[in-house]
Every structure is written in C-alpha cells, then in structure tokens.
Design a protein around this motif. Structure first.
Motif, short mmCIF file in Angstrom:
data_model
loop_
_atom_site.label_atom_id
_atom_site.label_comp_id
_atom_site.label_asym_id
_atom_site.label_seq_id
_atom_site.Cartn_x
_atom_site.Cartn_y
_atom_site.Cartn_z
N ILE A 12 0.96 -1.48 -0.06
CA ILE A 12 0.25 -0.08 -0.01
C ILE A 12 1.62 1.56 -0.09
N ALA A 13 1.80 1.32 0.53
CA ALA A 13 3.09 2.09 0.73
C ALA A 13 3.32 2.50 -1.02
N GLN A 14 3.81 1.82 -1.43
CA GLN A 14 4.32 1.51 -3.16
C GLN A 14 2.60 2.11 -3.84
N MET A 15 1.93 2.07 -3.34
CA MET A 15 0.73 2.01 -4.25
C MET A 15 0.14 3.95 -3.77
N ARG A 16 0.52 4.52 -2.39
CA ARG A 16 0.16 5.49 -2.69
C ARG A 16 1.27 6.43 -3.55
N THR A 17 2.54 6.04 -2.97
CA THR A 17 3.97 6.25 -3.31
C THR A 17 3.03 6.98 -5.13
N ARG A 18 2.60 5.94 -5.34
CA ARG A 18 2.86 6.16 -7.47
C ARG A 18 1.00 6.99 -7.58
N ALA A 19 0.51 6.80 -6.41
CA ALA A 19 -0.97 7.84 -6.75
C ALA A 19 -0.26 9.40 -6.29
N ARG A 20 0.14 9.66 -5.69
CA ARG A 20 1.32 10.97 -5.38
C ARG A 20 1.78 11.55 -6.89
N SER A 21 2.73 10.42 -7.93
CA SER A 21 3.24 11.19 -8.66
C SER A 21 2.24 11.47 -9.72
N ALA A 22 1.00 10.39 -9.55
CA ALA A 22 -0.09 10.76 -10.92
C ALA A 22 -1.23 11.61 -10.48
N LEU A 23 -1.59 11.68 -9.30
CA LEU A 23 -2.54 13.72 -9.03
C LEU A 23 -1.74 14.69 -9.30
N PRO A 24 -2.61 15.70 -9.23
CA PRO A 24 -2.06 17.12 -9.08
C PRO A 24 -2.06 17.00 -7.33
N GLY A 25 -1.44 17.99 -6.56
CA GLY A 25 -0.84 18.18 -5.03
C GLY A 25 -1.83 18.48 -4.24
N ALA A 26 -2.88 19.38 -4.92
CA ALA A 26 -4.55 19.57 -3.99
C ALA A 26 -5.50 18.11 -4.29
N VAL A 27 -5.35 17.78 -5.57
CA VAL A 27 -5.97 16.60 -5.11
C VAL A 27 -5.67 15.01 -4.18
N PHE A 28 -4.62 15.20 -4.80
CA PHE A 28 -4.03 14.17 -3.53
C PHE A 28 -3.74 13.85 -1.85
N ASP A 29 -3.62 14.99 -1.40
CA ASP A 29 -3.56 15.98 -0.22
C ASP A 29 -5.63 15.45 0.32
N LEU A 30 -6.04 15.44 -0.17
CA LEU A 30 -7.44 15.70 -0.17
C LEU A 30 -7.64 14.05 0.24
N ALA A 31 -6.90 13.03 -0.32
CA ALA A 31 -7.15 11.92 0.20
C ALA A 31 -5.91 11.56 0.79
N ASP A 32 -5.32 12.54 0.99
CA ASP A 32 -3.97 12.16 1.99
C ASP A 32 -3.94 12.94 3.86
N GLY A 33 -4.63 13.89 3.35
CA GLY A 33 -4.68 14.72 4.59
C GLY A 33 -5.34 14.43 5.53
N ALA A 34 -5.28 15.18 6.61
CA ALA A 34 -6.25 15.24 7.91
C ALA A 34 -6.35 16.13 8.73
N ALA A 35 -6.91 16.25 10.07
CA ALA A 35 -7.16 17.63 10.48
C ALA A 35 -5.80 17.93 11.26
N GLU A 36 -5.35 19.31 11.04
CA GLU A 36 -4.59 19.92 11.80
C GLU A 36 -3.60 19.95 11.75
N ASP A 37 -2.54 19.20 12.77
CA ASP A 37 -1.20 18.47 12.61
C ASP A 37 -1.29 17.14 12.79
N GLU A 38 -2.27 16.57 11.98
CA GLU A 38 -1.79 15.65 11.85
C GLU A 38 -1.93 14.39 12.67
N TRP A 39 -1.52 14.40 13.91
CA TRP A 39 -0.97 13.72 14.63
C TRP A 39 -1.68 12.53 14.83
N THR A 40 -3.00 12.62 14.69
CA THR A 40 -4.69 11.06 15.29
C THR A 40 -4.00 10.72 13.68
N LEU A 41 -3.61 11.30 12.92
CA LEU A 41 -3.26 10.74 11.41
C LEU A 41 -2.91 9.36 11.46
#
Length: 389
Positions: A12-41
C-alpha cells in the motif's frame, strides 16, 4: 498502467507513492491529509507498532480460509471498502470502479454520502453487498430522504456517521484552496497540467464535478460562497433520539460509524444499532483523538459479543487486519488505500489493493498457524495493548 507494472506494486505504501505521482498536489492532499497537525492520522498507523504477535507455526496451516460472514453475507476476507467522498475525482466513475472491484474480490463496499455518482447509479452496477453512508442533517427530512432512497435502491446496510457534526480543520485543503467544483483559474490549471494523464482522464468531469446525492430535480446544490454548503447542513445538536428515529425508518442493518468511547458502544446497542465501526474518521475530524486500534479493546469489551465490531484507521498491511481481529474486531475497513489504487489504475488499481491485503492476511495467518479467521485469538499476542481495567 500495464497489468505487469501494476503487479509490481507490492504494498500500500508503494501504491500511495504512485498515486502521489499521478495526482495534482491538491487532489492527493484531499485523500492523504487530515486535521490540524495530523497527529491522529500518524497515530492511526503507529499504534499498530505496539502490537507484537507470537506465531505458532507448528500448529500447521497449509490451507487458510479467510472468509467470514457479516449480516448474513459471506465475505471472502475480513476487509471491506469504507466510505470516501469524491472518489470520482481520482478516476472517472471512481465509486463504480471501487464497488465493482470489491464485488469481484468477494467483499463489501460502502458508498459515501459525498460520492460524485448518485446512490442510484452506484446500485446499477449490481455490486453487492453494498452499504450507504448517511448523516444527521438539520433538515431531518433530508436524512429520511437519503435513507428511503437507499432502501429503494436495495442497499444492504446503512452506515450512520456520527463524528462529522462539525467540519474538521483540514489545513492541507485550506492551504491548497481546495474547492468543489475545483477552481479552474490559471494557477489551478497550471497545477493540473503537470499531471497530464489525470487531466486527460478527467477532462469531461472536472467542469461539473460535485456531490451527486445532493442533486434535486437534476440540479446540484450550489457549493459556492453564495450557496448552501453541505457542512452547514450537518447538525451539532444530533442526539440518541435521532438514532432512534433512523432505526424506525431503516429496516436493515444499521451501523454506527465514529465510535471510540465504550459507553457510546453500549448505548448504541440499547438504541437498536446492529454494529459499530470504531473510527476517528481517518484523523480528519478531531486531531488528538485515539486511534481506532487503541480504542478497539474497550469497545469490544463493552459490547460483550452482542454485535459485530468493525474498525478502520491506519490499516496499511494485512498484519494490521490480523492484529485487529485478534483484539476482537469482526472485520476492518480501508479508505485511503482504495483512493490510491483508483488514482493509479482505476478499477484495476483497487483490485490490486485488495489483492495485496488478501495476500498479506493469508501469509500472516499461515505464519501464526491459523487456518480460519475465527481461530485468531489473544494467545497470539505478546501483550494486550491499552487493556481496559
């Protein structure tokens, strides 16, 4: 991506890396990001590091059966796809792609309230079992409307998500200026243009992409500054009475998602809930909340086997699924990983994600000397983390 290249993605880590390469930054962050400092993430993933297994290979497990039953549906493995909004932004027809991949893999799929396609269009794929996510809105009539539409479309379960009554402070999205529909000014277009494969696939969808389930008479709810925002429709005053009312409307399995506190799990049973999902919304709501795997033992103890307990959050390896099952979960859900698979190769990418999990779960069970999912027990743990008193 060719089938051969897709098969070379082994984690899954390798799939995430490939997804990051395939997507615009804002779209990747929509999936990958979380709230505030992302501690819970981060904690969602790191908490699994505290759980060590004690394998028993001499118990012999030449053949493993990963199947299990949930609400009368036999699933090929104890893993299903959880709800993720705007999957259709990662690949055209994203929700339908994921649902078909789940069905082909013999497991279940849950459609997000915030899907690009409508719940009726998803039902037309015939993918099953399928579940539908709903919220408690200030307009209780809209909650009822979505519920009745799910029933009319043959959904097998209703997932009431309760940890979204306020909008999480998702700072990556704020920094990116992310909006739905996406802004298409010079800066945004330039950012998308450096990902030509994604832009070419999405060229027809981008101008009109939105939340299909919120359309009324063919016209989507406006999401601009002058329109009604979905976040404003959610009700922070929701209470157990709303669960009772929903239980009266919905006749099938009712699942409560976003449970972390044992007391809430106990009360859910008293209010007619058929299952709970131990979840912190992928760290996207309250930063500082416990991880799902940390909260799981307390919830399992509280329900005393009366209902299935599902869990999500940070499940990135098959061994994480096995750890969760040993701690009492009936099954696990994954969300971000299927978005990564979508971004890389659409339906085939999601199928590969599920194949990776299946292979890893099978391998871990073999090392542990376990032939059936039901045989995974606490004797396989070096220690029981976060044990409840």
């Amino acid at each position: 991506m060719s089938p051969e290249a897709l098969r070379r993605i082994n984690s899954i880590a390798q799939m995430r890396t490939r997804a990051r390469s395939a997507l615009p930054g804002a779209v990747f962050d929509l999936a990958d990001g979380a709230a505030e400092d992302e501690w819970t993430l981060r904690r969602n993933e790191s908490a699994f590091d505290d759980i060590a297994l004690l394998p028993k290979p001499l118990d012999g497990a030449a053949n493993r059966d990963l199947s299990m039953t949930l609400f009368g549906h036999k699933l090929s493995m104890p893993l299903m796809i959880g709800p993720t909004g705007l999957a259709g932004l990662f690949w055209p027809g994203g929700e339908q792609c994921s649902a078909r991949a789940a069905a082909a893999a013999g497991t279940a799929y849950c459609l997000s309230h915030g899907s690009v396609c409508t719940l009726e269009d998803l039902a037309k794929t015939g993918a099953a079992p399928r579940f539908m996510q709903v919220f408690i809105y200030k307009d209780r009539g809209f909650t009822r409307e979505l519920t009745e539409r799910a029933a009319a479309s043959g959904y097998d379960g209703l997932v009431l998500t309760i940890d979204n009554q306020l909008t999480g402070n998702r700072e990556r999205d704020i920094r990116n200026g992310f909006t739905i529909p996406p802004r298409l000014g010079p800066v945004e277009v330039a950012g998308m243009a450096i990902k030509p494969g994604w832009l070419w696939r999405m060229r027809r969808e981008l101008p009109t992409i939105g939340f299909g389930n919120y359309e009324r008479e063919g016209k989507a709810i406006e999401l601009g500054a002058q329109g009604l925002r979905i976040a404003d429709m959610l009700d922070p005053a929701m209470a157990w009475k709303d669960v009772e009312d929903l239980r009266k409307i919905w006749k099938g399995p009712l699942i409560l998602k976003g449970v972390l506190h044992p007391d809430e799990a106990r009360r859910a049973i008293d209010h007619g809930v058929d299952s709970v999902i131990v979840s912190n919304h992928g760290g996207r709501q309250l930063d500082g909340a416990a991880s799902g795997i940390e909260a799981l033992p307390g919830v399992v103890s509280a329900v005393e086997g009366r209902i299935p307990v599902l869990v999500d959050g940070g499940i990135r390896r098959g061994v994480d699924v096995v750890r969760a099952l040993i701690l009492g979960a009936t099954a696990c859900l994954v969300a971000r990983p299927q978005l990564f698979g979508l971004a890389v190769a659409g339906e085939a990418g999601v199928a590969r994600v599920l194949e990776i999990y299946r292979s890893e779960i099978d391998r871990v069970m073999g090392f542990c000397g376990v032939t059936r999912v039901d045989d995974l027990g606490p004797d396989l743990l070096l220690r029981m983390p976060w044990r409840q008193n």
